[in-house]
Motif scaffolding. Structure first.
Motif, PDB file in Angstrom:
ATOM      1  N   THR A   7      47.790  17.149  22.589  1.00 17.46           N
ATOM      2  CA  THR A   7      46.795  18.274  23.028  1.00 17.46           C
ATOM      3  C   THR A   7      47.693  19.662  22.564  1.00 17.46           C
ATOM      4  OG1 THR A   7      45.843  17.602  24.989  1.00 17.46           O
ATOM      5  CG2 THR A   7      46.302  20.000  24.839  1.00 17.46           C
ATOM      6  N   PHE A   8      49.071  19.656  22.504  1.00 10.65           N
ATOM      7  CA  PHE A   8      49.655  20.782  21.848  1.00 10.65           C
ATOM      8  C   PHE A   8      49.286  20.912  20.412  1.00 10.65           C
ATOM      9  CE2 PHE A   8      53.156  22.704  19.736  1.00 10.65           C
ATOM     10  CZ  PHE A   8      53.650  23.718  20.384  1.00 10.65           C
ATOM     11  N   ASP A  35      49.355  12.618  26.187  1.00 14.71           N
ATOM     12  CA  ASP A  35      48.562  13.936  26.301  1.00 14.71           C
ATOM     13  C   ASP A  35      49.124  15.244  25.972  1.00 14.71           C
ATOM     14  OD1 ASP A  35      46.869  11.878  26.671  1.00 14.71           O
ATOM     15  OD2 ASP A  35      46.795  12.009  28.826  1.00 14.71           O
ATOM     16  N   GLN A  36      50.440  15.550  26.209  1.00 13.04           N
ATOM     17  CA  GLN A  36      50.661  16.855  26.348  1.00 13.04           C
ATOM     18  C   GLN A  36      50.939  17.205  24.861  1.00 13.04           C
ATOM     19  OE1 GLN A  36      53.706  18.749  28.969  1.00 13.04           O
ATOM     20  NE2 GLN A  36      52.660  17.448  30.410  1.00 13.04           N
ATOM     21  N   TYR A  55      42.728  15.594  24.949  1.00 12.69           N
ATOM     22  CA  TYR A  55      42.212  16.682  25.771  1.00 12.69           C
ATOM     23  C   TYR A  55      42.320  18.084  25.122  1.00 12.69           C
ATOM     24  CZ  TYR A  55      42.335  12.869  29.059  1.00 12.69           C
ATOM     25  OH  TYR A  55      42.294  11.583  29.687  1.00 12.69           O
ATOM     26  N   PRO A  56      41.252  19.051  25.423  1.00  9.63           N
ATOM     27  CA  PRO A  56      41.356  20.118  24.565  1.00  9.63           C
ATOM     28  C   PRO A  56      42.220  21.036  25.088  1.00  9.63           C
ATOM     29  CG  PRO A  56      39.353  19.958  25.850  1.00  9.63           C
ATOM     30  CD  PRO A  56      39.867  18.692  26.032  1.00  9.63           C
ATOM     31  N   ARG A  69      45.383  21.812  19.762  1.00 10.88           N
ATOM     32  CA  ARG A  69      45.234  23.243  20.049  1.00 10.88           C
ATOM     33  C   ARG A  69      45.743  23.934  18.677  1.00 10.88           C
ATOM     34  NH1 ARG A  69      46.517  24.585  26.400  1.00 10.88           N
ATOM     35  NH2 ARG A  69      44.894  23.037  27.407  1.00 10.88           N
ATOM     36  N   MET A  70      46.726  23.565  18.205  1.00  7.09           N
ATOM     37  CA  MET A  70      47.274  24.120  17.163  1.00  7.09           C
ATOM     38  C   MET A  70      46.442  24.196  16.000  1.00  7.09           C
ATOM     39  SD  MET A  70      50.067  26.000  17.292  1.00  7.09           S
ATOM     40  CE  MET A  70      51.561  26.303  18.505  1.00  7.09           C
ATOM     41  N   THR A  71      45.728  22.922  15.823  1.00  7.79           N
ATOM     42  CA  THR A  71      44.965  22.501  14.492  1.00  7.79           C
ATOM     43  C   THR A  71      43.550  22.623  14.612  1.00  7.79           C
ATOM     44  OG1 THR A  71      45.349  20.414  14.973  1.00  7.79           O
ATOM     45  CG2 THR A  71      47.018  21.309  13.712  1.00  7.79           C
ATOM     46  N   LYS A  72      42.891  22.125  15.962  1.00  5.40           N
ATOM     47  CA  LYS A  72      41.668  21.701  16.101  1.00  5.40           C
ATOM     48  C   LYS A  72      41.081  20.600  15.054  1.00  5.40           C
ATOM     49  CE  LYS A  72      40.494  24.693  19.623  1.00  5.40           C
ATOM     50  NZ  LYS A  72      39.337  25.761  19.628  1.00  5.40           N
ATOM     51  N   GLU A 131      61.380  26.330  23.532  1.00  4.79           N
ATOM     52  CA  GLU A 131      61.206  26.906  21.980  1.00  4.79           C
ATOM     53  C   GLU A 131      61.627  28.457  22.168  1.00  4.79           C
ATOM     54  OE1 GLU A 131      60.522  25.223  19.794  1.00  4.79           O
ATOM     55  OE2 GLU A 131      59.644  26.972  18.233  1.00  4.79           O
ATOM     56  N   VAL A 159      51.785   8.267  28.853  1.00  4.67           N
ATOM     57  CA  VAL A 159      50.920   8.918  28.892  1.00  4.67           C
ATOM     58  C   VAL A 159      50.998  10.474  29.140  1.00  4.67           C
ATOM     59  CG1 VAL A 159      48.866   9.496  30.493  1.00  4.67           C
ATOM     60  CG2 VAL A 159      49.728   6.994  30.182  1.00  4.67           C
ATOM     61  N   ASP A 184      53.363  26.099  14.752  1.00  3.83           N
ATOM     62  CA  ASP A 184      52.408  27.282  14.692  1.00  3.83           C
ATOM     63  C   ASP A 184      51.028  26.510  14.263  1.00  3.83           C
ATOM     64  OD1 ASP A 184      52.395  27.206  11.652  1.00  3.83           O
ATOM     65  OD2 ASP A 184      53.670  28.778  11.412  1.00  3.83           O
ATOM     66  N   ARG A 185      50.049  27.290  14.126  1.00  4.44           N
ATOM     67  CA  ARG A 185      48.830  26.779  13.465  1.00  4.44           C
ATOM     68  C   ARG A 185      48.799  26.103  12.222  1.00  4.44           C
ATOM     69  NH1 ARG A 185      44.378  30.396  13.922  1.00  4.44           N
ATOM     70  NH2 ARG A 185      43.247  29.902  11.976  1.00  4.44           N
ATOM     71  N   ASN A 195      56.911  23.239  24.345  1.00  4.07           N
ATOM     72  CA  ASN A 195      57.506  24.496  24.134  1.00  4.07           C
ATOM     73  C   ASN A 195      58.698  24.975  25.273  1.00  4.07           C
ATOM     74  OD1 ASN A 195      56.492  25.323  21.976  1.00  4.07           O
ATOM     75  ND2 ASN A 195      54.974  27.075  23.116  1.00  4.07           N
TER      76      ASN A 195
END
Lengths: 680, 680
Positions: free
Chosen positions: B662-663, B658-659, B679-680, B666-669, B537, B654, B548-549, B534
């Protein structure tokens, strides 16, 4: 010509009217300073004949009710005359300024007063190139070229010509010392705690002689001068092969260095030290503890009455966002709790009020209360690093007073002094092996800008910090009223009311449009002004919000989180452990909750975020409107300055509103209940 | 001692064996340079008797098949002897280096060759304080102190002592000129296009005399020297009250300034100009067009044969992320399309290959092809600003060649030259009012580091750029093989194979673990290395992903998006307008799609993101493993350098993995289909 801030000589002289002053008692640098304040600053008559005087300033062996050399008594004596009595020149100086304040604020002037906190300190993060780390009001008043105020970036620390880094503007420094003394400040550290490059050399010649000139001036105003030191000085300056605090040569080097300082500056305060944090050197690289390091310095200073102020702002700045078990909030406790009782009598641990870093909202740092046998100095930040850079108006006393009034909830814990109640301000003042070495310290917000603080209204925070240190019972409105009366002596009650309303609401307004519900940060990395919701989210600084499509916040509970809550006393921990008893304003500091979670206010977390962020720009627009009514009622420079800053603040509040609202809208796709615009 | 890169005199001498050289024909600075290359650089015999020679270098009136002064013919003559023939000293120089290359690479040496692109240029973003904007290999080779290479931050541009900003390391500059000439580079701009501070003064005395020394050296290698200029120079240097390009005094000032330059540097190339972009001054502040500005400079240079290179990288860097109708991708077209045909004959528009800014993946800039009556120079970036900072290995020729091989899909459009096919490389070479003033330019990746390019493998991009300019038919593997054979002349085929494999896969690997599917950016702001999904962004740079989600990507279609697609010719626009015909690798550049959208590959967008980001570190681990097998097979400095960079690259890959994962998690689960750790 620098702004006079809250000490306007012409207005004071007018308010004092036909005052004739007289001063008696043993003379010292402070009593001579009082004489000069009357004659040179106020240009008022100072008589040699007590009978002619209307105000007597007296240094007496004993003064009823006064137990401290800093205390004073102001009272009526015969024939409507006033007496300001003290047992010491320092108390007399404070009594003199208190009398001036009383006259200017029209308050009762019959009192005995002593300071609640013994150390009332201003820390400058000034660098010898003239820049100020986290400074928003121009260059350093101590360092830099005489004619320079170009706001250079503090991060560069270029290798400039530093044969004489001192600015040498003693008119400015005298004004500054006067202002500080007038609010009871009694300690100032001249240089940034990140001591790099040639700044390391401030403790030795030839720079030391320059420090001496400043220290002598400050001493006459009852202010002790401190220097921040680099823990690696024995290697870097002394040519030793180590800076190990347990090495005898190192100890001898520090002792000799301290001796040399005190030969020049008998009233030198001591050293401020940031060690083993954010890349600075310290004792841990030699396998020693913070206590080893601090006590070694304490030993060097003890023969001279100096003290060591050791910062507890120590954490591993290489945190990994992927590792949820580590938690920066736990760092101060983890680094220092086990050292409680091991620090020397003349060492004070300087602890930030919260566990993170001067955010708009933090819980109390658990070390405050948790350290039972250690002198504590509680640290605040006047410079508005995370609080709007003195662009956004933010009168921060409401937050500070909340922090010092906090009940630590320590039950019947053993303390070194039974006087201490469990309130923070009492804990600070009355605990520790030597309560002369406890108090409050704050990072300065002044620079070479004409109005000292960038935004003229930010002067109120500087004023308020000093007053809060001296009298822990003052509230935010009283302090604002004092500042307003002295700063705008010619303003109407209506004008004062407008400015007061802006001041008193500003802290809540700023909190509202920045990071929500105690989660903190969300600022632009590095700069720390303006929004960047994810700016620190995947970085190494341990400052995360963990927002995802379902929820947001940091779980710091013992049951399911980082366990930070366990650092608090049981009664407090129980409150924070439970999502339902955690106060709304700290909810996301302690818990990760769904966006639909209901606050005690009845709103969902998401709607609360939307509401407070819509409210921010509206409030600022209100400030802009009401400020228009001040035009012509305050000096033009002040009007223009604040008007210009408010316009910038509105841009900032709008940026925060839109970025924060859009961020959470993108996460949730849940619109605002009231149909206001959120950009997709 | 600087690395010899791909010209290792000892190895070349050995490979040439018993060669005896002879040179005949009219002499000029280039032929004398060839003589010096033989005698001083190669230390080979140069005879005065043609009969003794094994290789004859001949400048002839006519050479069969050679039409350009830059062309050459290499062929066998009697008795196994070789002749290198050209019509000009420059062609002879190129023929000489081509012969050396052929010997070193063991390739056939019977050829006629002429360059496909007339301008083959290197732009240095060097600043006169010695720093390099977007430089990752140390300080400038042109500017700075003789002994300095401290990699200073280019953003500071401090006011240092600049009485003589030139480094004066002519041994280094001669090596550089030789290396550039050997790959056919014929133009070099010495200084950053952001021309600030004293850099503005490079075009006048006393700095001009210093430029002259460099330009004379470069001229002997067939390289014309250019300077980037500040459009406001008439005001800043000339003392005029305006820099309006239509003002007669301004025009006269530029004419006089050009005259003075050419008196000293007859072969001066001309000016490079960044105007009215990212804060630089330009004609628009006077209500004039880019054509007015460029043609005014062109008029000043025309009498001397100089040209103006006007950058089309013009956009409003104050974009508002909330406004979806504006689109930075549209900026170049919107600024320049309507000026097509208005630029003077000796003006070239320098256009970045994509519409944004040298991302890992962009579609073709629609101005290329869209401008039908304008000389175009296509701009590349060798310095790895967004491509890994010469820390991560990234052999970028596969991307560049994809860009120059792109079919613009222009149908029967009128052109100035019917020879032009619709392929980019042909469009560039054959269109415009004067095709002598078209070609390719690229930002340099060299600095004062011992190996020139930070990562030794990044030398291949510098080599490859030159070769790509000269011969548009070469493929990435051929270029890599040429570079490998010359750079590691003693390495086994196995070693060459290992390095070749790393090079040829590296561009795709880097693209895979950074921003996905053409969406671009997601880099750390300012620095442009490492992930910050972001980071840009909500910023003002027009570089967004709109995740977005539910989905991600930028809708640039005509139907529902910014309408950028309309800038392409109809056949191309139809492909990009339709989400189903848009190539996978550009999907998110042109469309906002749901995470469950299926790519042509059959994967969902989300799983593609996960897969490519897991693949990145795995590939880098593979590089590290295979690089171990090179130990002892390449010079130790090279081995250590690349090994150390690969370790850093692994950390970077790496971090990106990971970023980014994870990004989007977190948006989609939505977890990874293969159960790998996110990583959550």
């Amino acid at each position: 010509m620098a702004d006079a801030m809250w000490l306007k000589a012409d207005s004071i002289r007018a308010a004092l009217g036909e005052t004739v002053w007289y001063l008696e008692g043993d003379e010292d640098a402070r009593t001579i300073r009082v004489r000069r304040e009357i004659v040179e600053f106020l240009r008022q008559p100072l008589t040699g004949n007590a009978d002619e005087a209307t105000v007597l300033l007296r240094v007496l062996q004993t003064v009823p009710g006064v137990t401290s050399p800093q205390g004073y008594r102001i009272h009526d004596i015969s024939n409507g005359r006033k007496a300001i009595d003290a047992c010491d020149g320092t108390g007399l100086l404070y009594g003199f300024y208190a009398y001036v304040r009383a006259v200017m604020t029209g308050t009762v002037c019959e009192c005995v007063a002593e300071p609640d906190q013994q150390i009332r300190m201003i820390d400058h993060w000034d660098q010898i190139d003239g820049s100020i780390e986290r400074g928003y009001a121009g260059e350093s008043i101590f360092f830099g070229r005489m004619d320079s105020n170009d706001h250079s970036d503090f991060r560069a620390f270029p290798e400039r010509d530093t044969t004489n880094p001192f600015r040498g503007d003693f008119a400015r420094l005298e004004s500054y010392a006067r202002l500080m003394a007038s609010i009871g400040i009694n300690a100032v550290c001249l240089n940034n705690v990140n001591v790099r490059g040639d700044a390391t050399r401030l403790i030795v010649e030839p720079f030391l002689s320059k420090v001496t000139h400043i220290a002598d001036l400050f001493d006459s105003f009852g202010i002790r001068t401190f220097l921040a030191i680099n823990f690696a000085s024995p290697k870097r300056l002394g040519g030793l092969s180590t800076s190990d605090p347990c090495n005898q040569q190192v100890r001898a080097w520090w002792a000799q260095t301290a001796d040399a300082i005190y030969r020049q500056i008998p009233a030198f305060g001591g050293f401020v030290v940031k060690a083993d944090s954010e890349g600075e050197p310290g004792p841990m690289q030699y396998g020693r503890t913070h206590a080893d390091g601090a006590n070694m310095l304490g030993e060097a200073l003890a023969p001279h009455g100096g003290i060591v102020i050791w910062r507890a702002f120590v954490y591993n700045s290489q945190q990994d966002w992927r590792d949820r078990s580590t938690d920066r909030a736990k760092a101060a406790w983890n680094n220092f709790k086990e050292l409680d009782g091991l620090f020397a009598d003349n060492v004070a641990l300087q602890v930030k009020f919260g566990p993170m870093d001067f955010q708009t909202r933090e819980p109390l740092n658990p070390l405050i209360g948790g350290m039972k046998h250690t002198n504590i100095i509680m640290e605040f930040e006047i410079t508005a690093e995370y609080l709007g850079h003195q662009i956004d108006v933010n009168y921060v006393l409401p937050q500070w007073l909340t922090m010092i009034d906090t009940d630590t909830m320590i039950d019947g814990a053993s303390t070194d002094n039974d006087d201490a109640s469990s309130q923070v301000k009492s804990i600070i003042a009355h605990r520790g092996p030597n309560t002369c070495h406890t108090g409050f310290a704050a990072v300065s917000n002044v620079g070479m800008d004409d109005n000292w603080t960038g935004n003229a209204l930010a002067q109120a925070n500087l004023y308020g910090f000093g007053r809060m240190c001296w009298d822990n019972t003052l509230n935010a409105e009283t302090i604002a009223n004092e500042w307003l009366a002295q700063t705008f002596p010619d303003a109407s009650e209506k004008t004062i009311g407008i400015i007061r309303n802006i001041l008193l609401t500003s802290n809540a307004v700023y909190e509202g449009y920045t990071a929500p519900l105690g989660v903190g940060f969300m600022v632009t990395p590095g700069v720390h002004y303006g929004p960047s919701v994810n700016g620190y989210e995947y970085d190494r600084w341990g400052t995360y919000h963990f927002a995802d499509r379902d929820g947001v916040g940091v779980d710091r509970t013992q049951a399911t989180g980082s366990g930070y809550v366990a650092q608090y006393p049981p009664r407090q921990a129980a409150i924070y452990e439970d999502v339902n008893s955690t106060p709304d304003e700290l909810l996301l500091f302690f818990h990760h909750v769904g966006y639909e979670h209901r606050l005690h206010s009845g709103k969902t977390v998401l709607q609360h975020i939307y509401d407070t962020h819509f409210a921010g720009p509206e409030a600022v627009q209100g400030y802009i409107k009401s400020w228009e009514n001040v035009r012509g009622q305050v000096p033009e420079a002040v009007f223009d300055n604040v008007a210009q800053r408010l316009a910038q603040q509105l841009d900032n509040a709008v940026a925060w509103r839109d970025q924060v609202n859009t961020f959470f809208y993108r996460m949730t796709k849940v619109p605002d209940e009231h149909g206001r615009t959120i950009y997709p």
